[in-house]
Design a protein around this motif. Structure first.
Motif, PDB file in Angstrom:
ATOM      1  N   ARG A  19      -1.817  -2.493 -26.078  1.00 34.55           N
ATOM      2  CA  ARG A  19      -2.227  -3.834 -26.519  1.00 34.55           C
ATOM      3  C   ARG A  19      -3.533  -4.244 -25.850  1.00 34.55           C
ATOM      4  O   ARG A  19      -4.391  -4.860 -26.486  1.00 34.55           O
ATOM      5  N   ARG A  20      -3.677  -3.907 -24.578  1.00 35.70           N
ATOM      6  CA  ARG A  20      -4.886  -4.269 -23.838  1.00 35.70           C
ATOM      7  C   ARG A  20      -6.122  -3.624 -24.461  1.00 35.70           C
ATOM      8  O   ARG A  20      -7.165  -4.270 -24.613  1.00 35.70           O
ATOM      9  N   LEU A  21      -6.011  -2.382 -24.861  1.00 36.32           N
ATOM     10  CA  LEU A  21      -7.139  -1.695 -25.483  1.00 36.32           C
ATOM     11  C   LEU A  21      -7.519  -2.342 -26.808  1.00 36.32           C
ATOM     12  O   LEU A  21      -8.700  -2.540 -27.098  1.00 36.32           O
ATOM     13  N   VAL A  22      -6.528  -2.679 -27.607  1.00 37.53           N
ATOM     14  CA  VAL A  22      -6.800  -3.321 -28.899  1.00 37.53           C
ATOM     15  C   VAL A  22      -7.467  -4.678 -28.684  1.00 37.53           C
ATOM     16  O   VAL A  22      -8.411  -5.045 -29.395  1.00 37.53           O
ATOM     17  N   GLU A  23      -6.988  -5.434 -27.688  1.00 30.96           N
ATOM     18  CA  GLU A  23      -7.584  -6.742 -27.389  1.00 30.96           C
ATOM     19  C   GLU A  23      -9.047  -6.596 -26.986  1.00 30.96           C
ATOM     20  O   GLU A  23      -9.906  -7.361 -27.436  1.00 30.96           O
ATOM     21  N   LEU A  24      -9.339  -5.617 -26.135  1.00 30.01           N
ATOM     22  CA  LEU A  24     -10.714  -5.410 -25.691  1.00 30.01           C
ATOM     23  C   LEU A  24     -11.618  -4.972 -26.834  1.00 30.01           C
ATOM     24  O   LEU A  24     -12.791  -5.348 -26.885  1.00 30.01           O
ATOM     25  N   ALA A  25     -11.062  -4.169 -27.740  1.00 30.59           N
ATOM     26  CA  ALA A  25     -11.868  -3.684 -28.866  1.00 30.59           C
ATOM     27  C   ALA A  25     -12.140  -4.785 -29.878  1.00 30.59           C
ATOM     28  O   ALA A  25     -13.185  -4.804 -30.527  1.00 30.59           O
ATOM     29  N   GLU A  29      -5.412  -3.500 -35.153  1.00 32.15           N
ATOM     30  CA  GLU A  29      -4.728  -2.431 -34.419  1.00 32.15           C
ATOM     31  C   GLU A  29      -4.694  -1.109 -35.171  1.00 32.15           C
ATOM     32  O   GLU A  29      -5.025  -0.043 -34.612  1.00 32.15           O
ATOM     33  N   GLU A  30      -4.299  -1.112 -36.430  1.00 30.97           N
ATOM     34  CA  GLU A  30      -4.165   0.138 -37.176  1.00 30.97           C
ATOM     35  C   GLU A  30      -5.496   0.860 -37.286  1.00 30.97           C
ATOM     36  O   GLU A  30      -5.577   2.086 -37.094  1.00 30.97           O
ATOM     37  N   ARG A  31      -6.544   0.115 -37.585  1.00 28.95           N
ATOM     38  CA  ARG A  31      -7.877   0.718 -37.700  1.00 28.95           C
ATOM     39  C   ARG A  31      -8.351   1.242 -36.351  1.00 28.95           C
ATOM     40  O   ARG A  31      -8.986   2.304 -36.261  1.00 28.95           O
ATOM     41  N   PHE A  32      -8.050   0.497 -35.298  1.00 30.92           N
ATOM     42  CA  PHE A  32      -8.466   0.917 -33.961  1.00 30.92           C
ATOM     43  C   PHE A  32      -7.874   2.274 -33.603  1.00 30.92           C
ATOM     44  O   PHE A  32      -8.587   3.184 -33.174  1.00 30.92           O
ATOM     45  N   TRP A  33      -6.556   2.441 -33.781  1.00 33.12           N
ATOM     46  CA  TRP A  33      -5.909   3.684 -33.362  1.00 33.12           C
ATOM     47  C   TRP A  33      -6.307   4.862 -34.238  1.00 33.12           C
ATOM     48  O   TRP A  33      -6.392   6.003 -33.738  1.00 33.12           O
ATOM     49  N   GLU A  34      -6.599   4.600 -35.503  1.00 37.09           N
ATOM     50  CA  GLU A  34      -7.090   5.688 -36.354  1.00 37.09           C
ATOM     51  C   GLU A  34      -8.407   6.212 -35.805  1.00 37.09           C
ATOM     52  O   GLU A  34      -8.603   7.434 -35.682  1.00 37.09           O
ATOM     53  N   ALA A  35      -9.325   5.304 -35.458  1.00 36.54           N
ATOM     54  CA  ALA A  35     -10.625   5.715 -34.937  1.00 36.54           C
ATOM     55  C   ALA A  35     -10.496   6.315 -33.531  1.00 36.54           C
ATOM     56  O   ALA A  35     -11.165   7.298 -33.203  1.00 36.54           O
ATOM     57  N   TYR A  36      -9.645   5.734 -32.711  1.00 39.89           N
ATOM     58  CA  TYR A  36      -9.423   6.195 -31.334  1.00 39.89           C
ATOM     59  C   TYR A  36      -9.038   7.674 -31.334  1.00 39.89           C
ATOM     60  O   TYR A  36      -9.609   8.481 -30.586  1.00 39.89           O
ATOM     61  N   TRP A  37      -8.070   8.043 -32.167  1.00 42.26           N
ATOM     62  CA  TRP A  37      -7.598   9.432 -32.176  1.00 42.26           C
ATOM     63  C   TRP A  37      -8.520  10.355 -32.960  1.00 42.26           C
ATOM     64  O   TRP A  37      -8.685  11.523 -32.587  1.00 42.26           O
ATOM     65  N   ALA A  38      -9.124   9.862 -34.027  1.00 42.03           N
ATOM     66  CA  ALA A  38     -10.016  10.704 -34.822  1.00 42.03           C
ATOM     67  C   ALA A  38     -11.221  11.164 -34.008  1.00 42.03           C
ATOM     68  O   ALA A  38     -11.705  12.287 -34.176  1.00 42.03           O
ATOM     69  N   CYS A  39     -11.683  10.308 -33.106  1.00 43.27           N
ATOM     70  CA  CYS A  39     -12.864  10.627 -32.295  1.00 43.27           C
ATOM     71  C   CYS A  39     -12.516  11.328 -30.982  1.00 43.27           C
ATOM     72  O   CYS A  39     -13.417  11.718 -30.239  1.00 43.27           O
ATOM     73  N   ARG A  40     -11.235  11.507 -30.702  1.00 51.46           N
ATOM     74  CA  ARG A  40     -10.808  11.980 -29.382  1.00 51.46           C
ATOM     75  C   ARG A  40     -11.120  13.444 -29.070  1.00 51.46           C
ATOM     76  O   ARG A  40     -11.421  13.767 -27.910  1.00 51.46           O
ATOM     77  N   PRO A  41     -11.018  14.390 -30.021  1.00 57.87           N
ATOM     78  CA  PRO A  41     -11.220  15.799 -29.655  1.00 57.87           C
ATOM     79  C   PRO A  41     -12.505  16.098 -28.874  1.00 57.87           C
ATOM     80  O   PRO A  41     -12.447  16.783 -27.840  1.00 57.87           O
ATOM     81  N   PRO A  42     -13.684  15.595 -29.286  1.00 59.66           N
ATOM     82  CA  PRO A  42     -14.875  15.889 -28.482  1.00 59.66           C
ATOM     83  C   PRO A  42     -14.789  15.304 -27.066  1.00 59.66           C
ATOM     84  O   PRO A  42     -15.341  15.885 -26.107  1.00 59.66           O
ATOM     85  N   ALA A  57     -16.798   3.060 -32.138  1.00 55.25           N
ATOM     86  CA  ALA A  57     -17.404   1.850 -32.700  1.00 55.25           C
ATOM     87  C   ALA A  57     -18.098   2.147 -34.024  1.00 55.25           C
ATOM     88  O   ALA A  57     -17.971   1.382 -34.989  1.00 55.25           O
ATOM     89  N   GLU A  58     -18.799   3.278 -34.062  1.00 51.92           N
ATOM     90  CA  GLU A  58     -19.501   3.645 -35.295  1.00 51.92           C
ATOM     91  C   GLU A  58     -18.505   3.865 -36.436  1.00 51.92           C
ATOM     92  O   GLU A  58     -18.737   3.424 -37.566  1.00 51.92           O
ATOM     93  N   ARG A  59     -17.394   4.533 -36.134  1.00 48.57           N
ATOM     94  CA  ARG A  59     -16.382   4.779 -37.167  1.00 48.57           C
ATOM     95  C   ARG A  59     -15.795   3.470 -37.674  1.00 48.57           C
ATOM     96  O   ARG A  59     -15.450   3.346 -38.856  1.00 48.57           O
ATOM     97  N   LEU A  60     -15.699   2.488 -36.771  1.00 42.23           N
ATOM     98  CA  LEU A  60     -15.145   1.183 -37.141  1.00 42.23           C
ATOM     99  C   LEU A  60     -16.191   0.242 -37.731  1.00 42.23           C
ATOM    100  O   LEU A  60     -15.846  -0.835 -38.219  1.00 42.23           O
ATOM    101  N   GLY A  61     -17.461   0.642 -37.643  1.00 42.53           N
ATOM    102  CA  GLY A  61     -18.539  -0.212 -38.148  1.00 42.53           C
ATOM    103  C   GLY A  61     -18.726  -1.467 -37.313  1.00 42.53           C
ATOM    104  O   GLY A  61     -18.987  -2.550 -37.848  1.00 42.53           O
ATOM    105  N   THR A  62     -18.603  -1.321 -35.986  1.00 43.87           N
ATOM    106  CA  THR A  62     -18.721  -2.476 -35.107  1.00 43.87           C
ATOM    107  C   THR A  62     -19.451  -2.094 -33.822  1.00 43.87           C
ATOM    108  O   THR A  62     -19.879  -0.946 -33.658  1.00 43.87           O
TER     109      THR A  62
END
Length: 197
Positions: A19-25, A29-42, A57-62
Motif C-alpha cells: 500500500r505504501r508503494l502505491v501511495e507514493l506512486a 493500484e492495478e496499473r502500478f503493479w502491472e508496470a512494477y513487475w513488467a519492468c522488474r527483470p532488468p 513511470a514511462e510505462r505508466l505515462g507519468t
C-alpha cells in the motif's frame, strides 16, 4: 541444497508495504503493479534503481514526485526474514549439508542482506545473486552459474523456490527442484540426501 531467497527464507512484500508503494506512486493500484513487475527483470539483472523507476513511470505515462522515497520503500518491502527458515538453514549447515542461495535480487538490496544477515548467510557455501551475474531465474544460465559456484553439476542439486515457473526451469536445467511449502518439507527432504564428507 539450493534455496531461493524471497518466499522461502525471506518474506515477500506485506500488504502494508505494498500500500505504501502505491501511495507514493500516486497511480491506480492495478496499473502500478502491472508496470512494477513488467519492468522488474532488468532491475534484477543489475539496472539502477533510478533507471528502473524511470521505466515504471514511462510505462505508466507519468512522473513520480519522489523517486528516492519509492526506492527506499521498495527496499524496505523486501527486507524481512522468516526466522523459522533461518533456523532450518542453521540446522542443515550443522548437519553437514552444502548450501547455496539463488535469488533474483536488485543490486541495492545485496549490501543490506550481507550487512544485516551475515550470521546465517555465512552458512551458505555459495550466494548467487541475479544482479551481478546479469541473469535472473527462470533463465537457464542462472541455474548453471549457481551450480558452477556450488562446485556441482545441476543433477547434484536439490532446489527450492516458491514460484513454479522457476521450479520447472530448474528441472529443465537438470536440477531436482521442489515448490517450497514449509520448513517441515525441507527437513523431510533433507533426510533423504546422503551427505558426502
Amino acid at each position: 541444497m539450493v534455496f531461493d531467497l524471497y518466499g522461502v527464507i525471506a518474506r515477500t512484500q506485506s500488504p502494508e508495504s505494498r500500500r505504501r508503494l502505491v501511495e507514493l506512486a500516486g497511480v491506480p493500484e492495478e496499473r502500478f503493479w502491472e508496470a512494477y513487475w513488467a519492468c522488474r527483470p532488468p532491475y534484477d539483472e543489475g539496472q539502477s534503481g533510478v533507471a528502473y523507476w524511470g521505466a515504471v513511470a514511462e510505462r505508466l505515462g507519468t512522473r513520480f514526485p519522489d523517486v528516492p522515497a519509492l526506492i527506499g520503500a521498495d527496499l524496505a518491502s523486501w527486507s524481512d526474514v522468516d526466522e523459522s527458515m533461518v533456523q532450518v538453514v542453521h540446522e542443515l549447515a550443522d548437519q553437514g549439508h552444502r548450501l547455496g542461495l539463488l535469488s533474483n535480487i536488485i543490486e541495492e538490496l545485496v549490501p543490506h542482506w550481507e550487512s544485516r544477515h551475515g550470521d546465517w548467510l555465512g552458512r551458505f557455501a555459495s550466494l548467487t545473486f541475479s544482479c551481478p551475474i546479469g541473469a535472473a531465474k527462470p533463465e537457464r544460465r542462472a541455474y548453471e552459474i549457481c551450480a558452477e559456484r556450488m562446485g556441482a553439476t545441476p543433477q547434484d542439486i536439490l532446489f527450492f523456490d516458491d514460484n513454479m515457473v522457476n521450479v520447472l526451469a530448474a528441472r529443465e536445467a537438470g536440477m531436482a527442484a521442489e515448490l517450497f511449502e514449509s520448513p517441515r518439507q525441507v527437513r523431510a527432504l533433507a533426510e533423504t540426501i546422503t551427505i558426502r564428507r
